[in-house]
Design a protein around this motif. Structure first.
Motif, PDB file in Angstrom:
ATOM      1  N   ASP A 187      62.214  27.406  56.513  1.00 43.89           N
ATOM      2  CA  ASP A 187      62.869  27.503  57.907  1.00 43.89           C
ATOM      3  C   ASP A 187      63.239  28.809  58.263  1.00 43.89           C
ATOM      4  N   LYS A 188      64.327  29.466  57.688  1.00 36.64           N
ATOM      5  CA  LYS A 188      64.915  30.662  57.855  1.00 36.64           C
ATOM      6  C   LYS A 188      63.978  31.769  58.155  1.00 36.64           C
ATOM      7  N   ALA A 189      63.075  31.833  57.143  1.00 36.54           N
ATOM      8  CA  ALA A 189      62.007  32.767  57.321  1.00 36.54           C
ATOM      9  C   ALA A 189      61.013  32.590  58.686  1.00 36.54           C
ATOM     10  N   GLN A 190      60.678  31.278  58.896  1.00 34.39           N
ATOM     11  CA  GLN A 190      60.047  31.200  60.211  1.00 34.39           C
ATOM     12  C   GLN A 190      60.949  31.554  61.383  1.00 34.39           C
ATOM     13  N   VAL A 191      62.114  31.238  61.262  1.00 36.14           N
ATOM     14  CA  VAL A 191      62.945  31.592  62.274  1.00 36.14           C
ATOM     15  C   VAL A 191      62.872  33.175  62.706  1.00 36.14           C
ATOM     16  N   ALA A 192      63.120  33.895  61.495  1.00 37.88           N
ATOM     17  CA  ALA A 192      63.318  35.389  61.446  1.00 37.88           C
ATOM     18  C   ALA A 192      61.632  35.909  61.903  1.00 37.88           C
ATOM     19  N   MET A 193      60.755  35.132  61.592  1.00 35.98           N
ATOM     20  CA  MET A 193      59.240  35.837  61.910  1.00 35.98           C
ATOM     21  C   MET A 193      59.160  35.660  63.401  1.00 35.98           C
ATOM     22  N   GLU A 194      59.522  34.581  63.962  1.00 41.43           N
ATOM     23  CA  GLU A 194      59.519  34.361  65.407  1.00 41.43           C
ATOM     24  C   GLU A 194      60.353  35.184  66.438  1.00 41.43           C
ATOM     25  N   GLN A 195      61.358  35.353  65.701  1.00 42.78           N
ATOM     26  CA  GLN A 195      62.389  36.412  66.274  1.00 42.78           C
ATOM     27  C   GLN A 195      61.751  38.004  66.298  1.00 42.78           C
ATOM     28  N   ALA A 196      61.120  38.044  65.347  1.00 43.12           N
ATOM     29  CA  ALA A 196      60.361  39.575  65.433  1.00 43.12           C
ATOM     30  C   ALA A 196      59.199  39.769  66.182  1.00 43.12           C
ATOM     31  N   VAL A 197      58.821  38.655  66.742  1.00 46.47           N
ATOM     32  CA  VAL A 197      57.486  38.749  67.581  1.00 46.47           C
ATOM     33  C   VAL A 197      57.778  39.725  68.683  1.00 46.47           C
ATOM     34  N   PRO A 198      58.715  39.221  69.573  1.00 47.42           N
ATOM     35  CA  PRO A 198      58.986  40.058  70.814  1.00 47.42           C
ATOM     36  C   PRO A 198      58.955  41.708  70.544  1.00 47.42           C
ATOM     37  N   PRO A 199      59.678  41.946  69.671  1.00 50.05           N
ATOM     38  CA  PRO A 199      59.940  43.445  69.448  1.00 50.05           C
ATOM     39  C   PRO A 199      58.555  43.986  68.835  1.00 50.05           C
ATOM     40  N   LEU A 200      57.906  43.383  68.071  1.00 45.51           N
ATOM     41  CA  LEU A 200      56.689  43.758  67.613  1.00 45.51           C
ATOM     42  C   LEU A 200      55.714  43.885  68.627  1.00 45.51           C
ATOM     43  N   LYS A 201      55.527  42.913  69.378  1.00 45.72           N
ATOM     44  CA  LYS A 201      54.659  43.069  70.798  1.00 45.72           C
ATOM     45  C   LYS A 201      54.953  44.179  71.835  1.00 45.72           C
ATOM     46  N   ALA A 202      56.185  44.428  71.862  1.00 48.30           N
ATOM     47  CA  ALA A 202      56.737  45.706  72.489  1.00 48.30           C
ATOM     48  C   ALA A 202      55.962  46.926  72.106  1.00 48.30           C
ATOM     49  N   ALA A 203      56.322  47.060  70.545  1.00 40.12           N
ATOM     50  CA  ALA A 203      55.758  48.293  69.797  1.00 40.12           C
ATOM     51  C   ALA A 203      54.311  48.322  69.986  1.00 40.12           C
ATOM     52  N   ILE A 204      53.604  47.234  69.789  1.00 39.56           N
ATOM     53  CA  ILE A 204      52.350  47.434  69.937  1.00 39.56           C
ATOM     54  C   ILE A 204      51.939  47.992  71.249  1.00 39.56           C
TER      55      ILE A 204
END
Length: 162
Positions: free
Chosen positions: A40-57
């Motif tokens: 569950d913690k890993a899933q939350v961390a991955m979801e939180q990483a999506v917006p900065p990753l998308k901005a970088a892409i």
């Protein structure tokens, strides 16, 4: 002046390394990693990483568009896009970048320049896929498959002429 002698590599057997954790601690660590709480913690961390990753892409795509005539820039940016786009939820963008990566890598291995029209077509498709509000996976897969077929045909032509 004489050349220094080349030293031989020294091999160290795995048994010579100290154990990083006891068997009891290893079992505890394994249970912790497999627990639903950790997942569950890993899933939350991955979801939180999506917006900065998308901005970088999107930044990489902007840099790709700006340097589209410079094959070194294209090569650099598409490899970055390929590596991160799918983690950012931009599946089509990543897939199209992957097709272009393989094409440019293969042409480089053949010692031939990449076809500017093929590269431009891919760059345009990457830009359009990245700009799409929602990544249309089905349409993106169709575009990626057609581009892959085109690349395969061009690589076969290049190999037969080399």
């Amino acid at each position: 002046m004489t050349k220094p002698e080349k030293q031989q590599a020294q091999f160290i057997s795995p048994e010579s390394y100290p154990q990083m954790m006891s068997k009891q601690n290893a079992a505890l660590a394994l249970r912790t990693l497999r627990s639903s709480r950790t997942m569950d913690k890993a899933q939350v961390a991955m979801e939180q990483a999506v917006p900065p990753l998308k901005a970088a892409i999107l930044q990489y795509v902007a840099e790709l568009d700006a340097g589209a005539r410079d094959m070194a820039v294209v090569f650099d940016k598409i490899h970055e896009i390929r590596g991160f786009a799918e983690n950012a939820g931009m599946l089509s963008t990543g897939r199209i970048a992957e097709v272009l990566c393989h094409y440019m890598d293969d042409m480089d291995r053949l010692g031939l320049p990449a076809d500017a029209a093929i590269v431009a077509l891919h760059v345009s498709a990457i830009s359009r896929a990245a700009a799409a509000e929602e990544d249309d996976v089905r349409m993106g897969e169709i575009v990626a498959a057609e581009l892959a077929a085109l690349v395969t045909r061009k690589l076969l032509e290049a190999q037969s002429s080399a």
